[in-house]
Enzyme design. Structure first.
Site, PDB file in Angstrom:
ATOM      1  N   GLU A 128      38.545  34.386  26.393  1.00  0.00           N
ATOM      2  CA  GLU A 128      39.858  33.797  26.691  1.00  0.00           C
ATOM      3  C   GLU A 128      40.096  33.814  28.199  1.00  0.00           C
ATOM      4  O   GLU A 128      39.835  34.821  28.858  1.00  0.00           O
ATOM      5  CB  GLU A 128      40.917  34.672  25.986  1.00  0.00           C
ATOM      6  CG  GLU A 128      42.334  34.296  26.264  1.00  0.00           C
ATOM      7  CD  GLU A 128      43.299  35.364  25.697  1.00  0.00           C
ATOM      8  OE1 GLU A 128      42.846  36.346  25.073  1.00  0.00           O
ATOM      9  OE2 GLU A 128      44.507  35.194  25.904  1.00  0.00           O
ATOM     10  N   PHE A 129      40.604  32.709  28.719  1.00  0.00           N
ATOM     11  CA  PHE A 129      40.995  32.682  30.131  1.00  0.00           C
ATOM     12  C   PHE A 129      42.440  33.163  30.235  1.00  0.00           C
ATOM     13  O   PHE A 129      43.302  32.715  29.489  1.00  0.00           O
ATOM     14  CB  PHE A 129      40.887  31.255  30.697  1.00  0.00           C
ATOM     15  CG  PHE A 129      41.276  31.187  32.141  1.00  0.00           C
ATOM     16  CD1 PHE A 129      40.348  31.441  33.135  1.00  0.00           C
ATOM     17  CD2 PHE A 129      42.595  30.919  32.511  1.00  0.00           C
ATOM     18  CE1 PHE A 129      40.710  31.424  34.473  1.00  0.00           C
ATOM     19  CE2 PHE A 129      42.959  30.906  33.846  1.00  0.00           C
ATOM     20  CZ  PHE A 129      42.015  31.151  34.827  1.00  0.00           C
ATOM     21  N   ILE A 130      42.671  34.092  31.146  1.00  0.00           N
ATOM     22  CA  ILE A 130      44.055  34.570  31.346  1.00  0.00           C
ATOM     23  C   ILE A 130      44.525  34.154  32.734  1.00  0.00           C
ATOM     24  O   ILE A 130      43.837  34.412  33.730  1.00  0.00           O
ATOM     25  CB  ILE A 130      44.147  36.099  31.173  1.00  0.00           C
ATOM     26  CG1 ILE A 130      43.795  36.480  29.724  1.00  0.00           C
ATOM     27  CG2 ILE A 130      45.546  36.605  31.527  1.00  0.00           C
ATOM     28  CD1 ILE A 130      43.881  37.958  29.400  1.00  0.00           C
ATOM     29  N   ASP A 233      36.027  52.027  32.562  1.00  0.00           N
ATOM     30  CA  ASP A 233      35.715  51.665  33.958  1.00  0.00           C
ATOM     31  C   ASP A 233      37.001  51.179  34.618  1.00  0.00           C
ATOM     32  O   ASP A 233      37.074  50.076  35.162  1.00  0.00           O
ATOM     33  CB  ASP A 233      34.640  50.561  33.980  1.00  0.00           C
ATOM     34  CG  ASP A 233      34.091  50.336  35.390  1.00  0.00           C
ATOM     35  OD1 ASP A 233      34.422  51.115  36.301  1.00  0.00           O
ATOM     36  OD2 ASP A 233      33.334  49.365  35.577  1.00  0.00           O
TER      37      ASP A 233
HETATM   38  P1  ADP Z   1      31.910  41.159  37.117  1.00  0.00           P
HETATM   39  O1  ADP Z   1      31.396  41.383  35.740  1.00  0.00           O
HETATM   40  O2  ADP Z   1      30.988  40.350  37.989  1.00  0.00           O
HETATM   41  O3  ADP Z   1      32.385  42.426  37.814  1.00  0.00           O
HETATM   42  P2  ADP Z   1      34.690  40.541  36.485  1.00  0.00           P
HETATM   43  O4  ADP Z   1      34.747  40.777  35.019  1.00  0.00           O
HETATM   44  O5  ADP Z   1      35.275  41.575  37.376  1.00  0.00           O
HETATM   45  O6  ADP Z   1      33.187  40.199  36.952  1.00  0.00           O
HETATM   46  O7  ADP Z   1      35.391  39.129  36.753  1.00  0.00           O
HETATM   47  C1  ADP Z   1      35.374  38.518  38.030  1.00  0.00           C
HETATM   48  C2  ADP Z   1      36.750  38.027  38.391  1.00  0.00           C
HETATM   49  O8  ADP Z   1      37.116  37.009  37.459  1.00  0.00           O
HETATM   50  C3  ADP Z   1      37.820  39.091  38.278  1.00  0.00           C
HETATM   51  O9  ADP Z   1      38.051  39.709  39.500  1.00  0.00           O
HETATM   52  C4  ADP Z   1      39.031  38.322  37.849  1.00  0.00           C
HETATM   53  O10 ADP Z   1      39.718  37.842  38.978  1.00  0.00           O
HETATM   54  C5  ADP Z   1      38.490  37.119  37.111  1.00  0.00           C
HETATM   55  N1  ADP Z   1      38.587  37.274  35.652  1.00  0.00           N
HETATM   56  C6  ADP Z   1      37.945  38.207  34.878  1.00  0.00           C
HETATM   57  N2  ADP Z   1      38.217  38.016  33.584  1.00  0.00           N
HETATM   58  C7  ADP Z   1      39.052  36.946  33.519  1.00  0.00           C
HETATM   59  C8  ADP Z   1      39.701  36.243  32.450  1.00  0.00           C
HETATM   60  N3  ADP Z   1      39.513  36.587  31.178  1.00  0.00           N
HETATM   61  N4  ADP Z   1      40.498  35.206  32.755  1.00  0.00           N
HETATM   62  C9  ADP Z   1      40.672  34.834  34.049  1.00  0.00           C
HETATM   63  N5  ADP Z   1      40.078  35.414  35.104  1.00  0.00           N
HETATM   64  C10 ADP Z   1      39.280  36.469  34.848  1.00  0.00           C
END
Ligand code: ADP
Length: 271
Positions: A128-130, A233
């Site tokens: 899901e995109f938030i 984490d």
């Molecule tokens: P990584 O696994 O490379 O550490 P993250 O899970 O931290 O990546 O995601 C990278 C960036 O994407 C986050 O800093 C956040 O800003 C954005 N992000 C992560 N999950 C979502 C989501 N479900 N919807 C929108 N943006 C997201």
């Protein structure tokens, strides 16, 4: 239940915070150029994702390990992470963790949809995109929601998780263990001590750690420790808020353990 949210994992935050969050747009390939089987992400979005059209793919910066993209479609937006060099086990661990947290119905987390392998090598996760709000949100609401999650997320298998996962890129061992002291001693302290000995070739810390592990028992004699679901984490880069200001937590390394241990303080870069 007490939620300690102020403690963060320093090495992970330093590695990630230095990266600016970037957005850029990638023109979606027309259907003729990319067959569905070349691109399992597109295939999922246009089938189970219920979209008939992908209108835009934009890259999102800010992560530590993977490439992140937002897929905008006529059925809404999806958040997709890819990693060109590793198999799906890391994303499977992330999806199981998100799913476990999602099912507690407490704090907001993105619903995981699909994990798979890329035909060119590597793997992906679709969730899901938030749409995030402008701030990190209300910290007391975050604490309350976390406490709700710890209360709701119980395990009958003891301490551990369904799969091993990764903290940063360091493996995290989650073998089910009925006793917390044994779990924490063997799979948290003990495992990190072994990695440190391998990395730095010095046995002093390892031997001191072994002594500590043998003597931990009396420190917890009258303490009842029940396994509850932890994000695993939880540092500032994995905490956000949605457009309504509701706290959101992301990118977990979930396991069931003592809730005092929800903020992991383990070094990440020893593997
Ligand atoms: P990584 O696994 O490379 O550490 P993250 O899970 O931290 O990546 O995601 C990278 C960036 O994407 C986050 O800093 C956040 O800003 C954005 N992000 C992560 N999950 C979502 C989501 N479900 N919807 C929108 N943006 C997201």
């Amino acid at each position: 239940m007490v939620a300690h949210v102020g403690i963060t994992s320093l090495s992970s935050s330093i590695a990630c915070m230095s990266r600016p969050r970037r957005f850029s747009f990638i023109k979606p390939k027309p259907l003729a150029m990319a067959t569905m089987h070349d691109d399992p992400i597109r295939e999922w979005v246009l089938s189970e994702g219920k979209a008939t059209q992908i209108t835009r793919i934009s890259s999102i910066g800010g992560g530590c390990i993977n490439l992140s993209n937002r897929y905008d479609t006529d059925a809404g937006s999806f958040f997709v992470k890819t990693n060109r060099s590793i198999g799906p086990s890391m994303f499977e661990g992330e999806a199981l963790g998100l799913d476990a947290m999602y099912k507690t119905g407490s704090i907001r987390v993105p619903k995981p949809f699909k994990v798979g392998v890329l035909p060119t090598g590597g793997s992906y996760i679709i969730m899901e995109f938030i749409e995030f709000g402008s701030s990190r949100g209300n910290q007391s609401a975050l604490g309350r929601k976390l406490a709700e999650m710890h209360k709701a997320g119980k395990s009958e298998k003891g301490f551990g998780f369904y799969v091993d996962n990764t903290i940063g890129s360091t493996p995290q061992i989650n073998t089910w263990t009925s006793d917390w002291i044994q779990f924490y001693g063997e799979h948290r302290l003990g495992y990190q001590l072994k990695l440190a000995r391998k990395q730095y070739g010095d046995s002093t810390i390892y031997e001191r750690g072994q002594r500590l592990m043998k003597n931990m028992g009396p420190l917890f004699e009258d303490v009842l420790i029940e396994p509850c679901l932890l994000h695993g984490d939880l540092w500032s880069g994995n905490i956000s808020s949605d457009k309504n200001g509701e706290p959101v937590i992301l990118d977990p390394a979930c396991y069931f353990s003592d809730y005092y241990m929800l903020a992991t303080e383990q070094p990440r870069n020893l593997a």
